[in-house]
Design a protein around this motif. Structure first.
Motif, PDB file in Angstrom:
ATOM      1  N   LEU A  70     -29.897  89.849  89.831  1.00 18.07           N
ATOM      2  CA  LEU A  70     -31.024  89.757  89.135  1.00 18.07           C
ATOM      3  C   LEU A  70     -31.081  89.486  87.757  1.00 18.07           C
ATOM      4  O   LEU A  70     -31.467  89.057  86.522  1.00 18.07           O
ATOM      5  N   ALA A  71     -29.672  89.450  87.098  1.00 17.53           N
ATOM      6  CA  ALA A  71     -29.056  88.898  86.155  1.00 17.53           C
ATOM      7  C   ALA A  71     -29.689  87.472  85.864  1.00 17.53           C
ATOM      8  O   ALA A  71     -29.915  87.427  84.623  1.00 17.53           O
ATOM      9  N   ASP A  72     -28.881  86.816  86.746  1.00 18.58           N
ATOM     10  CA  ASP A  72     -29.237  85.826  86.520  1.00 18.58           C
ATOM     11  C   ASP A  72     -30.665  84.876  86.269  1.00 18.58           C
ATOM     12  O   ASP A  72     -30.385  84.571  85.209  1.00 18.58           O
ATOM     13  N   GLU A  73     -31.505  85.590  86.674  1.00 21.50           N
ATOM     14  CA  GLU A  73     -32.782  85.219  86.862  1.00 21.50           C
ATOM     15  C   GLU A  73     -33.393  85.219  85.744  1.00 21.50           C
ATOM     16  O   GLU A  73     -33.693  84.834  84.953  1.00 21.50           O
ATOM     17  N   LEU A  74     -32.487  87.553  84.797  1.00 23.69           N
ATOM     18  CA  LEU A  74     -33.592  87.300  83.625  1.00 23.69           C
ATOM     19  C   LEU A  74     -32.691  86.748  81.980  1.00 23.69           C
ATOM     20  O   LEU A  74     -33.394  85.983  81.731  1.00 23.69           O
ATOM     21  N   ALA A 128     -31.692  83.387  83.076  1.00 24.32           N
ATOM     22  CA  ALA A 128     -32.376  82.193  83.148  1.00 24.32           C
ATOM     23  C   ALA A 128     -34.079  82.422  82.086  1.00 24.32           C
ATOM     24  O   ALA A 128     -34.232  81.917  81.083  1.00 24.32           O
ATOM     25  N   LEU A 129     -35.284  83.065  81.939  1.00 20.60           N
ATOM     26  CA  LEU A 129     -35.953  83.928  81.855  1.00 20.60           C
ATOM     27  C   LEU A 129     -35.565  83.516  80.159  1.00 20.60           C
ATOM     28  O   LEU A 129     -36.461  83.557  78.907  1.00 20.60           O
ATOM     29  N   GLY A 130     -34.691  84.669  79.697  1.00 27.13           N
ATOM     30  CA  GLY A 130     -34.004  84.871  77.898  1.00 27.13           C
ATOM     31  C   GLY A 130     -34.201  83.528  77.416  1.00 27.13           C
ATOM     32  O   GLY A 130     -34.190  83.287  76.177  1.00 27.13           O
ATOM     33  N   ALA A 131     -33.133  83.101  78.376  1.00 28.04           N
ATOM     34  CA  ALA A 131     -33.289  81.058  77.813  1.00 28.04           C
ATOM     35  C   ALA A 131     -34.181  80.823  77.541  1.00 28.04           C
ATOM     36  O   ALA A 131     -34.578  79.846  76.324  1.00 28.04           O
ATOM     37  N   SER A 140     -30.853  84.572  73.759  1.00 29.26           N
ATOM     38  CA  SER A 140     -29.178  83.951  74.240  1.00 29.26           C
ATOM     39  C   SER A 140     -28.814  84.716  75.781  1.00 29.26           C
ATOM     40  O   SER A 140     -29.399  85.709  76.314  1.00 29.26           O
ATOM     41  N   GLY A 141     -29.277  84.032  76.698  1.00 28.05           N
ATOM     42  CA  GLY A 141     -29.520  83.942  78.121  1.00 28.05           C
ATOM     43  C   GLY A 141     -27.273  85.246  78.508  1.00 28.05           C
ATOM     44  O   GLY A 141     -27.600  86.266  79.564  1.00 28.05           O
ATOM     45  N   ARG A 142     -26.508  84.841  77.901  1.00 27.85           N
ATOM     46  CA  ARG A 142     -25.324  85.756  78.524  1.00 27.85           C
ATOM     47  C   ARG A 142     -25.426  86.614  77.771  1.00 27.85           C
ATOM     48  O   ARG A 142     -25.303  88.233  78.386  1.00 27.85           O
ATOM     49  N   LEU A 143     -26.005  87.081  76.426  1.00 28.21           N
ATOM     50  CA  LEU A 143     -26.144  88.719  76.002  1.00 28.21           C
ATOM     51  C   LEU A 143     -27.618  89.312  76.859  1.00 28.21           C
ATOM     52  O   LEU A 143     -27.443  90.579  77.614  1.00 28.21           O
ATOM     53  N   ALA A 200     -28.378  92.963  81.340  1.00 27.47           N
ATOM     54  CA  ALA A 200     -28.749  93.444  82.932  1.00 27.47           C
ATOM     55  C   ALA A 200     -28.206  93.973  83.624  1.00 27.47           C
ATOM     56  O   ALA A 200     -28.677  94.751  84.202  1.00 27.47           O
ATOM     57  N   MET A 201     -27.241  93.487  83.529  1.00 26.57           N
ATOM     58  CA  MET A 201     -26.445  94.745  84.250  1.00 26.57           C
ATOM     59  C   MET A 201     -25.992  95.898  84.137  1.00 26.57           C
ATOM     60  O   MET A 201     -25.566  96.655  84.795  1.00 26.57           O
ATOM     61  N   LEU A 202     -27.061  96.331  83.194  1.00 27.95           N
ATOM     62  CA  LEU A 202     -27.003  97.192  82.901  1.00 27.95           C
ATOM     63  C   LEU A 202     -27.838  98.153  82.643  1.00 27.95           C
ATOM     64  O   LEU A 202     -27.857  99.491  82.980  1.00 27.95           O
TER      65      LEU A 202
END
Length: 143
Positions: A9-13, A15-18, A23-26, A31-33
């Motif tokens: 889910l964090a990776d998918e979100l 990617a959507l953010g990027a 910032s995909g990393r942010l 998302a992890m939280l």
């Protein structure tokens, strides 16, 4: 399953953010939280194990993009199938849907369906709604 639901889910979100210029990393960190909306449904499908696993795989691949399929137990007694589906408003909330298919009897199989989505301050219940939608599709396909 190799990747946790949180990671997928964090990776998918991210990617959507990027894609949206963020910032995909942010986004991945935030998302992890975030809290998760989780919903599980148990089904019995009137098909032998191999046919049920094939039917579940076909239905899940119609509603989402395959993440992984794993033979959980030796001798293929259980199979886990995981996809990422679209949920929430406008289909913008990724939902991890996992189906665990196992032997139920001679002519039936058990399916534990689990759908998980991240939620922010607005609670669209994307996990619950997606689980209900996929369960209805599996019931319909089993007739």
């Amino acid at each position: 399953m190799d990747q946790s639901e949180d990671q997928v889910l964090a990776d998918e979100l991210a990617a959507l953010g990027a894609v949206g210029g963020g910032s995909g990393r942010l986004v991945r960190l935030v998302a992890m939280l975030m809290r998760k909306n989780i919903h599980e449904i148990d089904l019995v499908i009137p098909l032998p194990f191999n046919d049920a696993a094939e039917r579940v795989s076909r239905v899940l691949n119609q509603v989402g993009r395959a993440v992984e399929t794993t033979h959980v137990s030796p001798g293929r007694d259980e199979e886990a199938i995981r996809v990422v589906a679209s949920g929430g408003a406008g289909g913008m909330n990724p939902v991890v849907v996992t189906a665990l298919v196992s032997h139920g009897g001679e002519s039936s199989s058990k399916v534990r369906l689990r759908a998980v989505a991240k939620e922010g301050p607005i609670k669209p219940q994307a996990g619950e709604k997606t689980a209900i939608r996929v369960a209805a599709l599996l019931r319909k396909a089993s007739r």
